[in-house]
Design an enzyme around this catalytic site. Structure first.
Site, short mmCIF file in Angstrom:
data_model
loop_
_atom_site.label_atom_id
_atom_site.label_comp_id
_atom_site.label_asym_id
_atom_site.label_seq_id
_atom_site.Cartn_x
_atom_site.Cartn_y
_atom_site.Cartn_z
N ASP A 1 0.84 -1.20 0.00
CA ASP A 1 0.00 0.00 0.00
C ASP A 1 0.88 1.25 0.00
OD1 ASP A 1 -2.35 1.43 -0.05
OD2 ASP A 1 -2.70 1.35 2.11
N ASP B 1 -3.29 -3.04 -2.41
CA ASP B 1 -4.38 -2.06 -2.40
C ASP B 1 -4.25 -1.11 -3.59
OD1 ASP B 1 -6.60 -0.63 -1.56
OD2 ASP B 1 -5.48 0.61 -0.16
#
Length: 264
Positions: free
Chosen positions: A191, A219
């Site tokens: 992320d 993500d």
């Protein structure tokens, strides 16, 4: 005359506030580019100037005001409320956070690497679900973000489960075995910078940090997007991947998480 001018100024201010608080956020939440420009550039810059604080600092203040010390779920809730009611921020968010929780629970990892701590929101979600013997290492390049994250993690009572490391992922990944005594990783949550997803994945492969069954969870693979990573991970015979459709944190823009099992 002065009364008319006062009414005019008051009405104009009310209109501007309505545009800022409700109208523009309602419009941009369905458009990826506009949402990021509005929330991450215009609003953040304006509030930073007006308050002489940063968004991470304002988020930390919300945690300290509204969350119960030592209660990870209340910390997550306080951040979600801040981001939905006050100010958008680039956490994984409540909707995708539930997917993250389910993957952590399913894997029940002993060793976790998080790439991109930001303010510690996903760190708290992950650490709160880990068994007592587990180790979570989270890397953050930005020292200002790291300073806030340490306080958020401590407020959640998870400091003993988390090791936060400052620096570039490309520098730290090759040192994982030597510095932290890690042989392989059970779960990696990506992320951080999206253009680092692919090179860092290849680096983990080269360093022998992935074993058969290791899980990569990435993500923002749609928004802002990581097309080179998706092309690689979905077409490599070394991975079995699954896309979890969701939305960009705290908006209606499509985004999602890519879960990839390393096959060896």
């Amino acid at each position: 005359m002065w009364l008319i001018l006062l009414y005019g100024c008051t009405g104009g201010a009310a209109l501007l506030y309505a545009l800022y608080r409700w109208v523009i956020p309602a419009v941009v939440q369905y458009h990826a580019g506009l949402a990021l420009i509005w929330h991450d550039t215009i609003v953040e810059g304006l509030l930073n100037t007006l308050t002489q604080t940063t968004r991470p600092q304002r988020m930390l203040a919300a945690v300290q005001k509204n969350a119960t010390r030592g209660d990870p779920r209340s910390v997550v809730k306080a951040i979600d409320q801040f981001c939905r009611q006050k100010e958008w921020a680039m956490n994984v968010g409540d909707e995708k956070g539930c997917i993250l929780d389910s993957v952590v629970t399913e894997v029940n990892p002993a060793t976790v690497l998080e790439l991109g701590t930001y303010c510690g929101y996903s760190t708290v979600r992950i650490a709160s679900l880990l068994p007592s013997h587990a180790k979570l290492i989270t890397l953050e390049f930005n020292p200002d973000y790291a300073a806030v994250a340490r306080q958020v993690i401590a407020w959640a009572g998870l400091g003993d489960k988390v090791q936060l490391v400052e620096g570039a992922s490309g520098d730290w990944i090759p040192k994982m075995k030597e510095k932290f005594g890690i042989e392989t990783l059970d779960l990696v949550f990506l992320d951080h910078w999206k253009d680092r997803y692919l090179p860092d994945t290849r680096l983990m492969e080269e360093c022998g940090l992935l074993r058969k069954g290791s899980i990569l969870l990435a993500d923002n693979v749609i928004c802002p997007g990581a097309p080179d990573y998706l092309e690689y991970i979905r077409n490599s015979p070394r991975y079995k991947s699954q896309y979890f459709k969701s939305h960009l944190e705290y908006t209606k823009v499509e985004d999602g998480l890519e879960k990839s099992v390393f096959l060896g």
